[in-house]
Design a protein around this motif. Sequence first.
Motif, PDB file in Angstrom:
ATOM      1  N   TYR A  52     -11.612-107.381 -35.077  1.00 29.03           N
ATOM      2  CA  TYR A  52     -12.124-108.724 -35.341  1.00 29.03           C
ATOM      3  C   TYR A  52     -13.223-108.682 -36.403  1.00 29.03           C
ATOM      4  O   TYR A  52     -13.229-109.493 -37.334  1.00 29.03           O
ATOM      5  N   LEU A  53     -14.137-107.735 -36.284  1.00 32.03           N
ATOM      6  CA  LEU A  53     -15.200-107.578 -37.271  1.00 32.03           C
ATOM      7  C   LEU A  53     -14.603-107.330 -38.655  1.00 32.03           C
ATOM      8  O   LEU A  53     -15.009-107.951 -39.641  1.00 32.03           O
ATOM      9  N   GLU A  54     -13.647-106.450 -38.732  1.00 37.17           N
ATOM     10  CA  GLU A  54     -13.008-106.166 -40.021  1.00 37.17           C
ATOM     11  C   GLU A  54     -12.291-107.398 -40.561  1.00 37.17           C
ATOM     12  O   GLU A  54     -12.311-107.649 -41.766  1.00 37.17           O
ATOM     13  N   SER A  55     -11.668-108.172 -39.688  1.00 34.96           N
ATOM     14  CA  SER A  55     -10.985-109.384 -40.148  1.00 34.96           C
ATOM     15  C   SER A  55     -11.990-110.397 -40.715  1.00 34.96           C
ATOM     16  O   SER A  55     -11.706-111.058 -41.710  1.00 34.96           O
ATOM     17  N   LEU A  56     -13.151-110.506 -40.083  1.00 36.52           N
ATOM     18  CA  LEU A  56     -14.193-111.385 -40.620  1.00 36.52           C
ATOM     19  C   LEU A  56     -14.642-110.925 -42.000  1.00 36.52           C
ATOM     20  O   LEU A  56     -14.842-111.736 -42.908  1.00 36.52           O
ATOM     21  N   LYS A  57     -14.806-109.629 -42.161  1.00 28.31           N
ATOM     22  CA  LYS A  57     -15.210-109.082 -43.458  1.00 28.31           C
ATOM     23  C   LYS A  57     -14.157-109.382 -44.522  1.00 28.31           C
ATOM     24  O   LYS A  57     -14.492-109.729 -45.663  1.00 28.31           O
ATOM     25  N   ILE A  58     -12.900-109.252 -44.165  1.00 31.20           N
ATOM     26  CA  ILE A  58     -11.811-109.521 -45.104  1.00 31.20           C
ATOM     27  C   ILE A  58     -11.767-110.997 -45.477  1.00 31.20           C
ATOM     28  O   ILE A  58     -11.607-111.353 -46.647  1.00 31.20           O
ATOM     29  N   VAL A  59     -11.925-111.857 -44.482  1.00 32.10           N
ATOM     30  CA  VAL A  59     -11.931-113.298 -44.742  1.00 32.10           C
ATOM     31  C   VAL A  59     -13.060-113.649 -45.702  1.00 32.10           C
ATOM     32  O   VAL A  59     -12.859-114.394 -46.670  1.00 32.10           O
ATOM     33  N   LEU A  60     -14.241-113.115 -45.468  1.00 30.89           N
ATOM     34  CA  LEU A  60     -15.377-113.385 -46.354  1.00 30.89           C
ATOM     35  C   LEU A  60     -15.123-112.821 -47.752  1.00 30.89           C
ATOM     36  O   LEU A  60     -15.356-113.508 -48.752  1.00 30.89           O
ATOM     37  N   LYS A  61     -14.649-111.626 -47.823  1.00 26.39           N
ATOM     38  CA  LYS A  61     -14.374-111.001 -49.122  1.00 26.39           C
ATOM     39  C   LYS A  61     -13.356-111.826 -49.912  1.00 26.39           C
ATOM     40  O   LYS A  61     -13.553-112.095 -51.105  1.00 26.39           O
ATOM     41  N   ASN A  62     -12.292-112.259 -49.263  1.00 25.34           N
ATOM     42  CA  ASN A  62     -11.277-113.068 -49.941  1.00 25.34           C
ATOM     43  C   ASN A  62     -11.839-114.425 -50.359  1.00 25.34           C
ATOM     44  O   ASN A  62     -11.534-114.919 -51.444  1.00 25.34           O
ATOM     45  N   TYR A  63     -12.644-115.004 -49.512  1.00 22.29           N
ATOM     46  CA  TYR A  63     -13.264-116.282 -49.845  1.00 22.29           C
ATOM     47  C   TYR A  63     -14.145-116.136 -51.092  1.00 22.29           C
ATOM     48  O   TYR A  63     -14.076-116.956 -52.008  1.00 22.29           O
TER      49      TYR A  63
END
Length: 76
Positions: A52-63
């Motif tokens: 979940y933490l990694e998914s949040l990081k990916i979402v932020l990075k893509n945003y």
Amino acid sequence: MKNLHRILIEITELTSNIETKYPELYRSLDENPITIPTSQHPHMDKVIMEEYLESLKIVLKNYLKEEKIRLSTLKN
């Protein structure tokens, strides 16, 4: 390897950062399929929370990447 408590702290800090700096992204987190558990009572263990933490990081990075592209398009 991180312990569960540290992972939860990082999730909280990252989520708070997103909420403060990128409210438009924060509003969409609840709708993001990556962040929604597929079962009604999911088992939350260390591995799941790390994912979940990694998914949040990916979402932020893509945003941020998309926002940078959008801003550069507006300048031209």
